[in-house]
Design an enzyme around this catalytic site. Sequence first.
Site, PDB file in Angstrom:
ATOM      1  N   GLN A  63       0.840  -1.202   0.000  1.00  0.00           N
ATOM      2  CA  GLN A  63       0.000   0.000   0.000  1.00  0.00           C
ATOM      3  C   GLN A  63       0.875   1.252   0.000  1.00  0.00           C
ATOM      4  O   GLN A  63       1.116   1.862   1.028  1.00  0.00           O
ATOM      5  CB  GLN A  63      -0.906  -0.037   1.238  1.00  0.00           C
ATOM      6  N   PHE A  64       1.347   1.657  -1.186  1.00  0.00           N
ATOM      7  CA  PHE A  64       2.236   2.815  -1.266  1.00  0.00           C
ATOM      8  C   PHE A  64       1.552   4.104  -0.837  1.00  0.00           C
ATOM      9  O   PHE A  64       2.212   5.043  -0.390  1.00  0.00           O
ATOM     10  CB  PHE A  64       2.812   2.964  -2.685  1.00  0.00           C
ATOM     11  N   THR A  65       0.235   4.150  -0.889  1.00  0.00           N
ATOM     12  CA  THR A  65      -0.478   5.384  -0.527  1.00  0.00           C
ATOM     13  C   THR A  65      -0.363   5.717   0.951  1.00  0.00           C
ATOM     14  O   THR A  65      -0.700   6.830   1.364  1.00  0.00           O
ATOM     15  CB  THR A  65      -1.963   5.312  -0.935  1.00  0.00           C
TER      16      THR A  65
END
Length: 130
Positions: A63-65
């Site tokens: 989950q890069f966000t």
Amino acid sequence: MKKLHGQIEKGFMVLCGITHEDTKQEADYLAKKLCNLRVFEDENEKMNLSVKDVGGKLLIISQFTLYADCSSGNRPSFINAAKPDYANELYEYFMQKCRDEGLEVEKGVFGAHMEVSLLNNGPVTIILEK
């Protein structure tokens, strides 16, 4: 048609964000911490058991966000998130370290648009960082 990529019953759903500053040393520490964190209730209703103790599993989703910087303007900046090649390498490494701790690990699809469902059984949501 939608395809199911990972599913667990009892255990942790982990949203795994990786920044460009993260290393294998952080992954080692966090895998050990996650797999031994005592947040499941024992027979006295005390948070005293780990995911290993209760026979749980892990669903780890990249989950890069999580590294969105919203401090300036109205559009998030993802400059703090690791580049995809490095992030995927460290994501895979982290999952292997969790397997090395004796846990079954399910995963999402790195970099894909996914629909993720969570049934949160209890009031525990924890952020782990090193």
